[in-house]
Design a protein around this motif. Structure first.
Motif, PDB file in Angstrom:
ATOM      1  N   HIS A  94       3.602   9.313  -4.810  1.00 21.17           N
ATOM      2  CA  HIS A  94       4.809   9.723  -4.087  1.00 21.17           C
ATOM      3  C   HIS A  94       5.929   8.730  -4.339  1.00 21.17           C
ATOM      4  O   HIS A  94       5.705   7.610  -4.794  1.00 21.17           O
ATOM      5  N   ASP A 111       9.207   0.128   1.244  1.00 18.87           N
ATOM      6  CA  ASP A 111       8.425  -0.240   0.066  1.00 18.87           C
ATOM      7  C   ASP A 111       9.272  -1.049  -0.912  1.00 18.87           C
ATOM      8  O   ASP A 111       8.835  -2.088  -1.429  1.00 18.87           O
ATOM      9  N   LEU A 115       8.846   6.043  -3.416  1.00 23.21           N
ATOM     10  CA  LEU A 115       8.762   4.882  -2.542  1.00 23.21           C
ATOM     11  C   LEU A 115       9.818   4.948  -1.447  1.00 23.21           C
ATOM     12  O   LEU A 115      10.922   5.453  -1.648  1.00 23.21           O
ATOM     13  N   THR A 116       9.458   4.437  -0.287  1.00 22.18           N
ATOM     14  CA  THR A 116      10.408   4.346   0.820  1.00 22.18           C
ATOM     15  C   THR A 116      11.282   3.109   0.643  1.00 22.18           C
ATOM     16  O   THR A 116      10.990   2.218  -0.163  1.00 22.18           O
ATOM     17  N   LEU A 138       0.029   5.923  -8.313  1.00 21.10           N
ATOM     18  CA  LEU A 138       1.073   6.279  -7.351  1.00 21.10           C
ATOM     19  C   LEU A 138       1.267   7.789  -7.295  1.00 21.10           C
ATOM     20  O   LEU A 138       1.378   8.445  -8.330  1.00 21.10           O
ATOM     21  N   SER A 190      -2.664   0.784  -3.893  1.00 26.37           N
ATOM     22  CA  SER A 190      -1.803  -0.396  -3.743  1.00 26.37           C
ATOM     23  C   SER A 190      -0.980  -0.609  -5.004  1.00 26.37           C
ATOM     24  O   SER A 190      -1.489  -0.449  -6.125  1.00 26.37           O
ATOM     25  N   GLN A 250       0.818  -1.210   0.000  1.00 24.02           N
ATOM     26  CA  GLN A 250       0.000   0.000   0.000  1.00 24.02           C
ATOM     27  C   GLN A 250       0.854   1.264   0.000  1.00 24.02           C
ATOM     28  O   GLN A 250       1.943   1.312   0.580  1.00 24.02           O
ATOM     29  N   THR A 251       0.340   2.299  -0.679  1.00 29.50           N
ATOM     30  CA  THR A 251       0.951   3.622  -0.661  1.00 29.50           C
ATOM     31  C   THR A 251      -0.150   4.648  -0.395  1.00 29.50           C
ATOM     32  O   THR A 251      -1.333   4.331  -0.426  1.00 29.50           O
ATOM     33  N   ASN A 252       0.254   5.879  -0.167  1.00 30.20           N
ATOM     34  CA  ASN A 252      -0.712   6.938   0.082  1.00 30.20           C
ATOM     35  C   ASN A 252      -1.187   7.531  -1.236  1.00 30.20           C
ATOM     36  O   ASN A 252      -0.626   7.272  -2.307  1.00 30.20           O
TER      37      ASN A 252
END
Length: 271
Positions: free
Chosen positions: A174, A180, A176-177, A172, A155, A139-141
């Motif tokens: 943003h 992620d 990714l960290t 998407l 997602s 999941q992402t924001n």
């Protein structure tokens, strides 16, 4: 906004607040930490049957691709009410950005409907195995139309099959960290939205693709004027080879992944 109460067929939705369904049969034949065995890139035209090491990708349109596995499992990404494959897929993944990325009335013949967000908020985790396919999500924001951030509203869906790992980035918004990226693992093919407007801006998208480092990027969501041309120019400057597909479908295997990172441009029209 997604409202499960509007349609009873969503009893088939996999685990809205828990770990997703696990089908039976046999485990998927891909592990995303595998590294591609590079060979000359030779896309294959559509044919009637897939070998055990092949998959078929059809670009239906917008953000919807159909992936077909050697054992006949079919997935439709960002399944919606506007752009659909001709036949109901086995698995439908959806995202909650807006109505071209989800369906309020999925075909009742779809066995597994996987929303990429939890209508009640919080996490939703899918890990589904159907025959030779594994589907999981990260999941992402996301941003709402009001510009406000909506936590875990999107997602990235990962499809593991035939020793290939494919990621659909969804809507998407943003970068990714590192967490992620660790959860993604080694990805061979990425479906990436390149609109340069309602999702990631082009420079941020290039950063995301560099971090994932797939062998192939297949653009999607390029309905804004000039978006595809801008992406191709920027990708070329980053060392991507640009390949223009003759058809909206592609048969590919791990052995056929390109040596040089490649942007493979497919026009909508698969069925």
């Amino acid at each position: 906004m997604f409202n499960a109460a509007q349609f009873p067929n969503f009893v088939k939705i996999a685990a809205l607040a828990t770990v997703g369904i696990v089908g039976f049969m046999q485990p998927a034949a891909a592990v995303c930490q595998l590294v591609a065995e590079n060979a000359p890139f030779a896309p294959v035209r559509v044919k009637t049957a897939l070998a055990p090491h092949e998959i078929q990708i059809r670009y239906i349109g917008h953000s919807t691709f159909e992936i077909e596995t050697p054992q006949g499992v079919r997935v439709a990404t960002d399944y919606n009410d506007s752009v659909r494959p001709a036949q109901p897929p086995t698995v439908a993944t959806m995202n909650g950005a807006h109505s071209t990325h989800y369906s309020l009335m999925p075909d009742p013949e779809i066995k597994h409907v996987l929303p990429g967000w939890n209508k009640d908020g919080g996490p939703i985790d899918h890990d589904l195995i159907v025959k030779d396919l594994r589907v999981r999500n990260i999941q992402t924001n996301i941003r709402g139309w009001d510009g406000e951030s909506r936590r875990l509203g999107n997602s990235i869906f990962v499809f593991e099959v035939a020793d290939l790992c494919i990621a659909h980035l969804g809507h998407l918004h943003h970068r990714l960290t590192q967490e992620d990226l660790t959860r993604l693992g080694q990805i061979d093919i990425v479906f990436a939205a390149i609109d340069n407007s309602s999702t990631l801006r082009l420079e941020s998208l290039i950063d995301v693709l560099s971090a994932i480092s797939p062998a192939m990027v297949i653009p999607m969501h390029f309905h804004f004027h000039g978006a595809l041309e801008a992406f191709m120019a920027r990708a070329t400057s980053e060392g991507y080879e640009i390949k223009m597909a003759k058809d909206p479908q592609l048969i590919i295997s791990r052995q056929q992944l390109p040596i040089q990172k490649t942007a493979y441009i497919m026009m909508p029209g698969g069925s």
